[in-house]
Scaffold this motif. Structure first.
Motif, PDB file in Angstrom:
ATOM      1  N   ASN A 160       0.830  -1.203   0.000  1.00  0.00           N
ATOM      2  CA  ASN A 160       0.000   0.000   0.000  1.00  0.00           C
ATOM      3  C   ASN A 160       0.862   1.250   0.000  1.00  0.00           C
ATOM      4  O   ASN A 160       2.069   1.196   0.186  1.00  0.00           O
TER       5      ASN A 160
ATOM      6  N   ASN B 217       1.306   4.666   2.067  1.00  0.00           N
ATOM      7  CA  ASN B 217       0.925   5.200   3.379  1.00  0.00           C
ATOM      8  C   ASN B 217       0.582   6.686   3.278  1.00  0.00           C
ATOM      9  O   ASN B 217       0.626   7.284   2.198  1.00  0.00           O
ATOM     10  N   GLU B 218       0.253   7.300   4.416  1.00  0.00           N
ATOM     11  CA  GLU B 218      -0.182   8.697   4.433  1.00  0.00           C
ATOM     12  C   GLU B 218       0.921   9.662   4.005  1.00  0.00           C
ATOM     13  O   GLU B 218       0.636  10.789   3.608  1.00  0.00           O
ATOM     14  N   ASP B 219       2.174   9.228   4.044  1.00  0.00           N
ATOM     15  CA  ASP B 219       3.286  10.065   3.601  1.00  0.00           C
ATOM     16  C   ASP B 219       3.604   9.889   2.118  1.00  0.00           C
ATOM     17  O   ASP B 219       4.538  10.502   1.601  1.00  0.00           O
ATOM     18  N   GLY B 220       2.851   9.019   1.426  1.00  0.00           N
ATOM     19  CA  GLY B 220       3.083   8.785   0.012  1.00  0.00           C
ATOM     20  C   GLY B 220       4.191   7.782  -0.264  1.00  0.00           C
ATOM     21  O   GLY B 220       4.691   7.709  -1.385  1.00  0.00           O
TER      22      GLY B 220
ATOM     23  N   THR C  87       9.613  -0.105   3.893  1.00  0.00           N
ATOM     24  CA  THR C  87       9.041   1.130   3.370  1.00  0.00           C
ATOM     25  C   THR C  87       9.998   1.720   2.353  1.00  0.00           C
ATOM     26  O   THR C  87      11.187   1.845   2.630  1.00  0.00           O
TER      27      THR C  87
ATOM     28  N   LYS D 149       1.337   7.170  -8.775  1.00  0.00           N
ATOM     29  CA  LYS D 149       0.923   6.321  -7.659  1.00  0.00           C
ATOM     30  C   LYS D 149      -0.413   5.620  -7.882  1.00  0.00           C
ATOM     31  O   LYS D 149      -0.627   4.520  -7.377  1.00  0.00           O
TER      32      LYS D 149
END
Length: 146
Positions: A65, A67-70, A104, A113
């Motif tokens: 996936n 994440n919220e930070d791209g 990560t 993305k």
């Protein structure tokens, strides 16, 4: 088409692009053990490709996936319990096999993305990171010296 393969580096080289450097030299999230899966990162004209060695694993064992930070987050988790079906016996030894891995990757700005895809084939998790159309178009021109 030129294909570049990035390999793990022990130390930082000033000439090496730092786009994927955090993948290999990450002091904040060191690998949990020496048996962590091997990762290849390949760049060509149209995309980056991340390959993770995953022998014996299925697509259900992975989550991939943004994440919220791209950033791209790859998680692998497999739990196997080996037991005996003998109802008259009690366990003197019971074996569990549990494997967990998380990595990560800081994505470059030219990754589209919304079009990232992942698949597992022949013991390899492959994540395709397509480049944006703007990144694919190379602007080449002569600059006049005034």
């Amino acid at each position: 088409m030129e294909v570049k393969i990035m390999r793990p580096m022990v130390h930082r080289n000033a000439w090496l692009p730092t786009v994927f450097d955090d993948l290999f030299n990450n002091d904040f999230m060191p690998r949990a053990n020496a048996t962590a899966p091997a990762i290849n990162v390949i760049e060509n004209d149209d995309q980056y490709v991340v390959e993770l060695a995953a022998p014996g694993l299925k697509k259900e064992d992975f989550t991939v996936n943004i994440n919220e930070d791209g950033n791209l987050v790859i998680k692998m988790e497999k739990k196997q319990e080996q037991t005996s079906d003998d109802k008259k016996a009690h366990y003197l030894r019971r074996e569990f096999n549990y494997t967990k891995f998380e990595q990560t990757l800081i994505l470059p700005d030219d990754v589209e993305k919304a079009k990232i895809v992942a698949r597992v084939e022949h013991g390899v998790l492959t994540v395709d990171l397509p480049k944006t159309e703007q990144a694919r178009t190379k602007v080449e021109r002569q600059i006049e010296i005034g």
